[in-house]
Design a protein around this motif. Structure first.
Motif, short mmCIF file in Angstrom:
data_model
loop_
_atom_site.label_atom_id
_atom_site.label_comp_id
_atom_site.label_asym_id
_atom_site.label_seq_id
_atom_site.Cartn_x
_atom_site.Cartn_y
_atom_site.Cartn_z
N GLU A 1 0.76 -1.21 -0.04
CA GLU A 1 0.13 0.12 0.08
C GLU A 1 0.77 1.40 -0.01
O GLU A 1 0.52 2.13 -0.74
CB GLU A 1 -0.88 -0.09 1.11
N GLU A 2 1.88 1.17 0.92
CA GLU A 2 2.52 2.51 1.06
C GLU A 2 3.21 2.81 -0.34
O GLU A 2 3.27 3.97 -0.83
CB GLU A 2 3.95 2.61 1.82
N ALA A 3 3.79 1.88 -1.13
CA ALA A 3 4.63 1.87 -2.34
C ALA A 3 3.60 2.26 -3.30
O ALA A 3 3.90 3.33 -4.16
CB ALA A 3 5.47 0.64 -2.88
N ALA A 4 2.53 1.67 -3.60
CA ALA A 4 1.61 1.85 -4.40
C ALA A 4 0.88 3.37 -4.25
O ALA A 4 0.84 3.89 -5.23
CB ALA A 4 0.34 0.95 -4.27
N GLY A 5 0.76 3.87 -2.98
CA GLY A 5 0.43 5.37 -2.53
C GLY A 5 1.22 6.22 -3.41
O GLY A 5 0.97 7.14 -4.04
N ARG A 6 2.55 5.97 -3.18
CA ARG A 6 3.60 6.79 -3.58
C ARG A 6 3.61 6.98 -5.18
O ARG A 6 3.85 8.03 -5.72
CB ARG A 6 5.00 6.58 -3.06
N PHE A 7 3.73 5.64 -5.78
CA PHE A 7 3.52 5.58 -7.19
C PHE A 7 2.46 6.08 -7.85
O PHE A 7 2.39 7.00 -8.96
CB PHE A 7 3.69 3.82 -7.53
N VAL A 8 1.08 6.06 -7.22
CA VAL A 8 -0.08 6.74 -7.91
C VAL A 8 0.10 8.35 -7.69
O VAL A 8 -0.17 8.95 -8.77
CB VAL A 8 -1.12 6.33 -7.19
N LEU A 9 0.83 8.71 -6.72
CA LEU A 9 0.74 10.11 -6.50
C LEU A 9 1.89 10.62 -7.59
O LEU A 9 1.67 11.85 -8.31
CB LEU A 9 1.49 10.56 -5.15
N HIS B 1 10.68 14.15 -4.48
CA HIS B 1 10.52 13.76 -2.95
C HIS B 1 10.14 12.23 -2.89
O HIS B 1 10.64 11.51 -2.07
CB HIS B 1 9.58 14.70 -2.18
N TYR B 2 9.04 12.04 -3.42
CA TYR B 2 8.51 10.69 -3.19
C TYR B 2 9.02 9.50 -4.05
O TYR B 2 8.75 8.25 -3.67
CB TYR B 2 6.87 10.77 -3.21
N ALA B 3 9.45 10.03 -5.15
CA ALA B 3 10.21 8.67 -5.92
C ALA B 3 11.65 8.33 -5.51
O ALA B 3 12.36 9.20 -4.82
CB ALA B 3 10.13 9.30 -7.47
N SER B 4 12.02 7.26 -5.89
CA SER B 4 13.35 6.72 -5.72
C SER B 4 14.33 7.44 -6.79
O SER B 4 15.41 7.38 -6.61
CB SER B 4 13.43 5.23 -5.85
N VAL C 1 10.16 7.85 -14.02
CA VAL C 1 10.01 7.84 -12.23
C VAL C 1 10.14 6.20 -12.01
O VAL C 1 9.90 5.27 -12.70
CB VAL C 1 8.78 8.40 -12.00
N ARG C 2 10.81 6.30 -10.86
CA ARG C 2 10.86 4.79 -10.10
C ARG C 2 10.59 4.72 -8.62
O ARG C 2 11.15 5.85 -8.02
CB ARG C 2 12.51 4.39 -10.48
N VAL C 3 10.09 3.63 -8.32
CA VAL C 3 9.76 3.37 -7.10
C VAL C 3 10.32 2.27 -6.44
O VAL C 3 9.86 1.22 -6.99
CB VAL C 3 8.43 3.77 -6.26
#
Length: 139
Positions: A33-41, A110-113, A129-131
């Motif tokens: 969920e945390e990674a998915a949320g960042r990726f969607v944003l 900020h949110y992407a790797s 972009v990459r997470v």
């Protein structure tokens, strides 16, 4: 690695369709969920920028979204058909506290790797972009 490619018109309806496709991909791969949320944003912000700033909401222009999923990371490439987007990013000014816009690139960074901005041969903006899934950043 599994790859998905979608093409969207630059319209408000396409943004909702893109979010539905993105959510389905993430759910099918059981992304945390945390990674998915960042990726969607991140992808949503890049998509909106491609539609509004790149394609100027011209419904005759498209946005290409490619999503790749593997055990280590999620990646997305968002490509518009605009011109001058890379120059706009390079010359952007930091938003003020009360600015209504101008925070998208900062949010992505900020949110992407990892985030990269390049220009296509036709002058469109290509946002990659990459997470990372294995080495989640502490937020």
């Amino acid at each position: 690695m599994t790859t998905y490619t979608f093409h969207y018109q630059s319209s408000a309806a396409s943004e909702e369709m893109m979010l539905d496709h993105l959510t389905t991909v993430l759910e099918n791969h059981r992304i945390p969920e945390e990674a998915a949320g960042r990726f969607v944003l991140i992808v949503s912000e890049a998509f909106t920028n491609a539609m509004v700033h790149g394609n100027r909401s011209d419904s005759h222009k498209t946005i290409k979204l490619t999503i790749c999923v593997n055990d280590e990371h999620l990646t997305a490439d968002i490509i518009d058909e605009g011109h001058g987007g890379l120059e706009q990013i390079r010359n952007r000014r930091p938003p003020t506290l009360l600015s209504e816009g101008g925070r998208g690139v900062d949010l992505m960074e900020h949110y992407a790797s990892g985030v990269a901005f390049t220009e296509t041969a036709d002058g469109g903006l290509h946002v990659s972009v990459r997470v990372d899934l294995k080495t989640e950043k502490t937020r």
